[in-house]
Design a protein around this motif. Structure first.
Motif, PDB file in Angstrom:
ATOM      1  N   LEU A  35       0.835  -1.212   0.000  1.00 58.66           N
ATOM      2  CA  LEU A  35       0.000   0.000   0.000  1.00 58.66           C
ATOM      3  C   LEU A  35       0.865   1.256   0.000  1.00 58.66           C
ATOM      4  CD1 LEU A  35      -2.799  -1.127   2.476  1.00 58.66           C
ATOM      5  CD2 LEU A  35      -2.985  -0.864  -0.007  1.00 58.66           C
ATOM      6  N   TRP A  36       1.960   1.221   0.770  1.00 58.67           N
ATOM      7  CA  TRP A  36       2.898   2.341   0.803  1.00 58.67           C
ATOM      8  C   TRP A  36       3.535   2.545  -0.578  1.00 58.67           C
ATOM      9  CZ3 TRP A  36       8.300   1.873   0.198  1.00 58.67           C
ATOM     10  CH2 TRP A  36       9.035   3.037   0.435  1.00 58.67           C
ATOM     11  N   ALA A  37       3.986   1.444  -1.173  1.00 56.23           N
ATOM     12  CA  ALA A  37       4.618   1.522  -2.493  1.00 56.23           C
ATOM     13  C   ALA A  37       3.617   1.993  -3.543  1.00 56.23           C
ATOM     14  CB  ALA A  37       5.201   0.161  -2.879  1.00 56.23           C
ATOM     15  N   ALA A  38       2.382   1.516  -3.447  1.00 57.37           N
ATOM     16  CA  ALA A  38       1.350   1.932  -4.398  1.00 57.37           C
ATOM     17  C   ALA A  38       1.164   3.445  -4.350  1.00 57.37           C
ATOM     18  CB  ALA A  38       0.034   1.223  -4.091  1.00 57.37           C
ATOM     19  N   LEU A  41       3.909   5.052  -6.124  1.00 56.34           N
ATOM     20  CA  LEU A  41       3.801   4.802  -7.564  1.00 56.34           C
ATOM     21  C   LEU A  41       2.612   5.519  -8.192  1.00 56.34           C
ATOM     22  CD1 LEU A  41       4.607   0.984  -7.458  1.00 56.34           C
ATOM     23  CD2 LEU A  41       6.053   2.758  -8.479  1.00 56.34           C
ATOM     24  N   GLY A  42       1.797   6.175  -7.368  1.00 50.11           N
ATOM     25  CA  GLY A  42       0.634   6.885  -7.879  1.00 50.11           C
ATOM     26  C   GLY A  42      -0.554   5.975  -8.143  1.00 50.11           C
ATOM     27  N   ILE A  43      -0.568   4.817  -7.499  1.00 48.68           N
ATOM     28  CA  ILE A  43      -1.663   3.857  -7.666  1.00 48.68           C
ATOM     29  C   ILE A  43      -2.654   4.076  -6.527  1.00 48.68           C
ATOM     30  CG2 ILE A  43      -2.271   1.411  -7.799  1.00 48.68           C
ATOM     31  CD1 ILE A  43       0.677   0.888  -8.616  1.00 48.68           C
ATOM     32  N   ALA A  50      -5.004  -4.220  -5.103  1.00 47.62           N
ATOM     33  CA  ALA A  50      -4.527  -5.317  -5.946  1.00 47.62           C
ATOM     34  C   ALA A  50      -3.004  -5.356  -5.969  1.00 47.62           C
ATOM     35  CB  ALA A  50      -5.074  -5.167  -7.365  1.00 47.62           C
ATOM     36  N   TYR A  51      -2.383  -4.191  -6.020  1.00 47.40           N
ATOM     37  CA  TYR A  51      -0.922  -4.141  -6.010  1.00 47.40           C
ATOM     38  C   TYR A  51      -0.377  -4.689  -4.685  1.00 47.40           C
ATOM     39  CZ  TYR A  51       3.870  -2.571  -6.128  1.00 47.40           C
ATOM     40  OH  TYR A  51       5.242  -2.549  -6.088  1.00 47.40           O
ATOM     41  N   ALA A  74      11.947  -3.172  -8.418  1.00 48.04           N
ATOM     42  CA  ALA A  74      11.742  -3.243  -9.867  1.00 48.04           C
ATOM     43  C   ALA A  74      10.571  -2.362 -10.293  1.00 48.04           C
ATOM     44  CB  ALA A  74      11.509  -4.686 -10.292  1.00 48.04           C
ATOM     45  N   ASP A  75       9.512  -2.365  -9.499  1.00 47.85           N
ATOM     46  CA  ASP A  75       8.348  -1.534  -9.826  1.00 47.85           C
ATOM     47  C   ASP A  75       8.684  -0.047  -9.713  1.00 47.85           C
ATOM     48  OD1 ASP A  75       6.954  -3.849 -10.307  1.00 47.85           O
ATOM     49  OD2 ASP A  75       5.916  -3.842  -8.369  1.00 47.85           O
TER      50      ASP A  75
END
Length: 107
Positions: A35-38, A41-43, A50-51, A74-75
């Motif tokens: 959730l933090w990475a999303a 990433l602007g998701i 889902a991410y 990588a993302d």
């Protein structure tokens, strides 16, 4: 059943419970990391959820945290998000404490 057998059984049950809680905390940490990475990433919305599930699933590729770290890095690289491996590891350390507390609290 002897006293020794009862004691051994008690230790085995505690070990199993500890391992289950560790597994749950790591899975929760990975979801929180996702959730933090999303967010980075602007998701948003359902795509962020889902991410986060993808990040949790990445942990089943191999033992340890390397698979999760590799996926998130990588993302970030694919989206040109400048976050270092050390920053991601620090976030993972921060979130494992949060996740472990949530698991112990029964959340």
């Amino acid at each position: 059943m002897s006293e020794f057998d009862k004691r051994q059984e008690g230790f085995e049950k505690k070990y199993a419970l500890d391992e289950e809680q560790k597994f749950k905390a790591e899975a929760r940490r990975n979801r929180l990391l996702g959730l933090w990475a999303a967010e980075k990433l602007g998701i948003t919305g359902e795509a962020a959820t889902a991410y986060a599930k993808e990040v949790v699933a990445a942990d089943f590729e191999e033992a340890g945290d390397a698979d999760v770290l590799r996926k998130v890095m990588a993302d970030f690289a694919a989206k040109n998000v400048a976050i270092t491996e050390q920053a991601i590891r620090a976030k993972m350390s921060e979130l494992i404490a949060v996740a472990a507390a949530e698991v112990k609290a029964g959340k």
